[in-house]
Design a protein around this motif. Structure first.
Motif, short mmCIF file in Angstrom:
data_model
loop_
_atom_site.label_atom_id
_atom_site.label_comp_id
_atom_site.label_asym_id
_atom_site.label_seq_id
_atom_site.Cartn_x
_atom_site.Cartn_y
_atom_site.Cartn_z
N VAL A 173 0.09 6.42 -7.57
CA VAL A 173 -0.92 6.53 -6.51
C VAL A 173 -2.08 7.39 -7.04
O VAL A 173 -1.85 8.48 -7.58
CB VAL A 173 -0.31 7.17 -5.25
N MET A 231 4.81 7.21 -8.92
CA MET A 231 4.51 6.13 -8.00
C MET A 231 3.22 5.41 -8.38
O MET A 231 3.03 4.26 -7.95
CB MET A 231 4.40 6.68 -6.57
N LEU A 284 4.40 13.39 -1.20
CA LEU A 284 3.12 13.29 -1.90
C LEU A 284 2.60 14.63 -2.40
O LEU A 284 1.65 14.67 -3.18
CB LEU A 284 2.08 12.66 -0.96
N GLN A 319 6.36 1.02 -3.98
CA GLN A 319 6.32 2.15 -4.92
C GLN A 319 7.38 3.19 -4.56
O GLN A 319 8.04 3.76 -5.46
CB GLN A 319 4.92 2.78 -4.90
N ALA A 320 7.58 3.44 -3.27
CA ALA A 320 8.58 4.43 -2.84
C ALA A 320 9.99 3.92 -3.11
O ALA A 320 10.88 4.69 -3.51
CB ALA A 320 8.38 4.75 -1.36
N LEU A 367 -2.06 4.94 4.20
CA LEU A 367 -1.46 4.84 2.86
C LEU A 367 0.02 4.50 2.93
O LEU A 367 0.49 3.57 2.27
CB LEU A 367 -1.67 6.16 2.11
N THR A 368 0.78 5.27 3.71
CA THR A 368 2.24 5.07 3.74
C THR A 368 2.65 3.79 4.46
O THR A 368 3.75 3.29 4.26
CB THR A 368 2.91 6.26 4.44
N SER A 394 1.22 0.87 4.03
CA SER A 394 0.88 -0.32 3.25
C SER A 394 2.11 -0.86 2.53
O SER A 394 2.99 -0.10 2.14
CB SER A 394 -0.22 0.02 2.23
N THR A 429 12.35 3.92 3.43
CA THR A 429 10.90 3.89 3.22
C THR A 429 10.14 3.71 4.54
O THR A 429 9.05 4.26 4.73
CB THR A 429 10.53 2.77 2.25
N ARG A 481 2.29 -1.95 -0.43
CA ARG A 481 2.33 -1.46 -1.80
C ARG A 481 3.02 -0.10 -1.88
O ARG A 481 3.83 0.15 -2.80
CB ARG A 481 0.90 -1.35 -2.34
N PHE A 482 2.72 0.79 -0.93
CA PHE A 482 3.36 2.11 -0.94
C PHE A 482 4.88 1.97 -0.73
O PHE A 482 5.67 2.70 -1.33
CB PHE A 482 2.75 2.98 0.15
#
Length: 402
Positions: free
Chosen positions: A295, A293, A284, A322-323, A313-314, A316, A270, A318-319
């Motif tokens: 998003v 995910m 994405l 999610q990934a 975005l990537t 963060s 990630t 949180r991302f």
């Protein structure tokens, strides 16, 4: 006028004359042959000879032994007789052990004769009574299902013989016995791991498997934990858990259908996704992946249009979560190109999809069951993982041999 001195007024004695006065006359001449003969005779009479200590010593020793009390002689004789009796008894034991080993080898169809050790002393007295205190049998390298047992050792107690003598033993009855079954990790590594997986002890009842497993042309690192348990009264089985396959440092596969199982990116995977714009945009750009995910689509459109927004975005936390929670197996069939951009071989993902928990566990599991005798019973008492392997305690009763 001085008076002249006369030097010979007091004459000194002549020493030669004194010596002549001592002479008794001419010596009698002795012939040389007589002189030599007298010397030889004197030497013959006075010749020295060494003393003979040996003969006298022997006589003294004989005299000492002859002087021993009768009781001491009897004790010495009994000791000699006991030594020969013990030697004969030991020879009879060795002969009986050899005959028993050959008989067991033939009846059990073993590759090599087992080791047989008959306990108790004296053996001939036990044989005459047709009862042996103990008999220990050790059999190496016994085949058991998929594995080989390194050593099976059992000791029978109070054995009753069906025999007419040392050379005519027809069988035996074993009222009780106990023993060990040993399975070494070296055998497991050779027979189950095929030199690619190694097994080591971890705790009292667990074995750790660690190595490589070939899948679709890729050598994946495999890790698992096997819990050793008793199955019934005569069987041993394993319960495989914590299985995982590592695809380098990119992703980890865990067989199963739960959310935490399947194929997931590692923390490093990630992090690489956040740093590499091409990989992030490829991921994405698939609506199904975005929906899984969670998003927002507006955020995705902004990120795809602006690299700054994409990095925001990537990058963060949180991302990243999610990934990491995305199961790539579910997306591999429909999006092989995306998987390839992420660095994953679609053929490998297809093979992983068919590598279920039972299939993977079967490659690492071990099990064996003790044979059931025609008479009597055999039971497993305890199973324990040790430093060099697995040891199983066994016991039994009422067995008849022959």
């Amino acid at each position: 006028m001085r008076t002249p001195h006369h030097l010979d007024a007091h004459p000194r004695p002549n020493p030669y004359e004194e010596l002549a006065a001592l002479d008794d006359g001419p010596l009698e001449e002795t012939p040389l042959e007589e002189f030599l003969t007298e010397e030889r005779d004197a030497g013959a009479e006075d010749a020295w000879t060494p003393p003979d200590h040996r003969r006298g010593g022997r006589r003294r020793r004989k005299n000492r032994f002859a002087g021993l009390p009768l009781a001491v002689k009897a004790v010495v004789g009994l000791a000699v007789l006991a030594s020969f009796t013990a030697l004969g008894d030991r020879w009879a034991v060795l002969y009986a052990e050899h005959r028993a080993a050959d008989t067991l080898k033939d009846r059990l169809d073993l590759a090599a004769a087992p080791e047989v050790e008959i306990g108790g002393f004296p053996f001939l007295t036990q044989l005459a009574d047709k009862r042996l205190d103990s008999v220990k049998v050790t059999v190496p390298d016994v085949a058991a299902d998929r594995v080989s047992l390194a050593k099976v050792s059992a000791t029978a107690h109070d054995v009753t013989l069906n025999a007419d003598g040392l050379t005519s033993v027809r069988g035996a009855h074993v009222p009780r016995f106990d023993g060990d079954v040993q399975l070494t990790f070296a055998d497991l590594n050779r027979e189950l791991g095929a030199s690619q997986v190694t097994f080591t002890g971890e705790g009292r009842d667990r074995v750790r498997a660690d190595g490589t497993l070939p899948v679709a042309g890729h050598n994946l690192r495999v890790r698992a934990e096997a819990r050793i348990r008793r199955q019934g009264e005569r069987g041993i089985a394993t319960e495989i858990g914590k299985m995982r396959l590592d695809i380098g440092e990119l992703a980890t596969y865990r067989p199963g259908t739960r959310a935490s199982e399947g194929l997931h990116l590692t923390a490093k995977g990630t992090a690489d996704l956040a740093r590499e714009t091409r990989k992030a945009k490829a991921l994405l750009s698939v609506p199904a992946i975005v929906r899984r995910m969670g998003v927002p689509e507006a955020t995705v459109r902004e990120a795809l249009a602006d690299d700054g927004k994409l990095a925001e975005l990537t990058g963060s936390p949180r991302f990243a979560r999610q990934a990491a929670g995305l199961n790539l197996i579910d997306l591999a069939l429909d999006n092989p190109e995306v998987m390839r951009r992420l660095g994953l071989d679609p053929n490998l993902l297809d093979s992983l999809a068919g590598l279920t928990r039972p299939v993977l566990a079967d490659r690492l599991s071990l099990a064996f069951e003790l044979p059931e005798p025609d008479q009597g019973n055999v039971r497993l008492q305890d199973v324990r993982v040790e430093e060099n392997g697995i040891r199983v305690r066994v016991s039994g009763s009422g067995l008849t041999v022959g």
